[in-house]
Enzyme design. Structure first.
Site, PDB file in Angstrom:
ATOM      1  N   HIS A  62     -16.983 -25.604  21.125  1.00  0.00           N
ATOM      2  CA  HIS A  62     -17.133 -25.223  19.796  1.00  0.00           C
ATOM      3  C   HIS A  62     -15.650 -24.157  20.024  1.00  0.00           C
ATOM      4  O   HIS A  62     -15.776 -23.271  20.644  1.00  0.00           O
ATOM      5  CB  HIS A  62     -18.269 -24.348  19.505  1.00  0.00           C
ATOM      6  CG  HIS A  62     -18.240 -23.843  18.403  1.00  0.00           C
ATOM      7  ND1 HIS A  62     -18.635 -24.730  16.946  1.00  0.00           N
ATOM      8  CD2 HIS A  62     -18.310 -22.680  17.887  1.00  0.00           C
ATOM      9  CE1 HIS A  62     -18.687 -24.021  16.041  1.00  0.00           C
ATOM     10  NE2 HIS A  62     -18.521 -22.791  16.240  1.00  0.00           N
ATOM     11  N   ASP A  85     -19.800 -30.647  21.303  1.00  0.00           N
ATOM     12  CA  ASP A  85     -20.124 -29.299  20.799  1.00  0.00           C
ATOM     13  C   ASP A  85     -21.510 -29.027  20.354  1.00  0.00           C
ATOM     14  O   ASP A  85     -22.395 -29.530  19.625  1.00  0.00           O
ATOM     15  CB  ASP A  85     -19.266 -29.224  19.095  1.00  0.00           C
ATOM     16  CG  ASP A  85     -19.218 -27.864  18.708  1.00  0.00           C
ATOM     17  OD1 ASP A  85     -19.899 -26.922  18.829  1.00  0.00           O
ATOM     18  OD2 ASP A  85     -18.543 -27.612  17.587  1.00  0.00           O
ATOM     19  N   SER A 110     -15.357 -23.300  12.158  1.00  0.00           N
ATOM     20  CA  SER A 110     -16.725 -22.955  12.115  1.00  0.00           C
ATOM     21  C   SER A 110     -17.263 -22.865  10.818  1.00  0.00           C
ATOM     22  O   SER A 110     -16.972 -23.653   9.846  1.00  0.00           O
ATOM     23  CB  SER A 110     -17.010 -22.106  13.202  1.00  0.00           C
ATOM     24  OG  SER A 110     -18.259 -21.937  13.315  1.00  0.00           O
TER      25      SER A 110
END
Length: 412
Positions: A375, A346, A220
């Site tokens: 995600h 996502d 991320s």
């Protein structure tokens, strides 16, 4: 189709046996009810196998890197079967921290000084029991970067440490300032655009184990930071390869997606509160420079960044910060082999913002896109307690980079 037919037949047989012995249906007799349930199950199974379980899309800017991945990382060519009862993106994202096991890992903590007088917390897993690489001087090192508010204790980080341990490698987790319990010595935290702390950490790792090869993985925001670092450094880095998971490539698109009503409720507000909690923990040192009361009234990540992050790092406006933080603008300058895994569903990084065309222009880049996974989700198996699809990508790519890295030289 042999394996699919076999799996479908086994599933139908087991489900029928279970229903016949356990389920009592009162709709015109148990036979009718059982037929309805079996019919629905068969229909759902067909839908799952046709529309949900698909092979990922592999895109690369060069044939050499593409062929290397196909040969050394077979997972990139395999069908990804998301957990059949939670393949929807938001459910995958929400459930991952709760359903996946947390492997037991004992770290050795190290605090290093930053140029501005601050301190950076590193958690080392030395793997001194490694049979494949018993000499610590040459034992490969994997640098791990967690997400926005993550630390070395996140389940996805612990799983990558476990995978590295199985390969005989050493790991070090870079915890962003102020998130892992250490004291904040200066009024500065972190952001996706600023890579000064990351540069200091990589230089420290290289000095500590000069003969050991180093690769990195970022998740991320950690992946965004890694990509921005590589874009700035070009060939001036010791990293042999990088893998990035669920990165947000265009911050404007990411925040816009997270501000949609449902996603704001499920994710945005929670992450904002986590960021504010970190600020509150270090209020005594931060309130000397920032209006903390104003920061604590932010309702979204964008408002938090407008009132805190962009100001801290000296950007004229929040838009300037978001542009600088978006890795898509630096992909053309990446000179180290980098594999990027994103899910098309996502909500943190919407599919239309995944930089397919930019990746095609750089032979050092490869992009792996799954239809589902959410995600940092990528759950698979009936009860996904252990390895995920993301973990398998990490392990195979890490091994390929460390053991076959010579084949990745001069990808152009």
């Amino acid at each position: 189709m042999i394996s699919l037919d076999f799996n479908f037949n086994i599933l139908t047989r087991d489900l029928s046996h279970y229903l016949e012995n356990q389920v009592k249906v009162g709709l015109f007799g148990s036979g009718v009810g059982l037929s309805l349930v079996l019919g629905f199950s068969a229909a759902y199974t067909c839908y799952y196998l046709i529309s949900v379980a698909k092979k990922p899309q592999l895109i690369s800017g060069g044939k050499k890197f593409y062929q290397f991945l196909r040969e050394q990382c077979p997972v990139v060519s395999e069908t990804y079967y998301p957990t059949f009862w939670c393949w929807e993106s938001r459910i995958q994202t929400l459930l991952r921290p709760f359903v996946t096991a947390k492997p037991g890992v004992i770290y050795r903590n190290e605090l290093i000084k930053a140029a501005d007088g601050g301190q950076i917390s590193l958690d080392w897993f030395d793997n001194d029991d490694s049979l494949a690489h018993p000499d610590p001087a040459t034992r490969p090192t994997v640098l791990l970067l967690p997400g926005l508010t993550g630390t070395s204790r996140e389940s996805y980080i612990l799983h990558m440490v476990q995978q590295s341990r199985d390969l005989g490698y050493r790991c070090v987790v870079f915890n962003n300032r102020g998130v892992s319990g250490e004291t904040l010595l200066t009024p500065r935290t972190y952001c996706a655009a600023n890579t000064e702390d990351l540069e200091a950490v990589i230089e420290h790792i290289q000095r500590t184990n000069e003969a050991a090869p180093v690769m990195a993985a970022g998740v991320s925001m950690g992946g965004m930071m890694l990509a921005n670092y590589l874009g700035r450094k070009g060939q001036e880095t010791c990293l042999k390869g990088v893998v990035v998971f669920s990165a947000g490539w265009d911050v404007f698109e990411c925040t816009a997606s997270l501000e949609k009503p449902l996603d704001r409720f499920l994710f945005n507000s929670y992450l904002t509160s986590c960021l504010q909690a970190s600020v509150h923990r270090h209020r005594p040192v931060l309130e000397k420079c920032y209006d903390i009361d104003h920061v604590m009234k932010a309702k979204t990540i964008r408002e938090f960044d407008e009132r805190f992050t962009s100001i801290m790092f000296g950007y004229p406006t929040n838009d300037d910060y978001y542009h600088d933080a978006s890795p898509v603008h630096r992909l053309k300058s990446v000179q180290v082999p980098m594999l990027c895994l994103n899910a098309a569903d996502d909500v943190f990084s919407p599919s239309h913002a995944i930089p397919v065309e930019a990746v095609k222009q750089n032979p050092n880049l490869a992009l792996l896109i799954t239809c589902h996974g959410g995600h940092i989700g990528f759950l698979e198996g009936l009860w996904p307690r252990q390895s995920t699809y993301m973990d398998r990508v990490f392990k195979q790519f890490a091994k390929a980079v460390i053991e076959q890295g010579s084949r990745l030289k001069d990808l152009s």
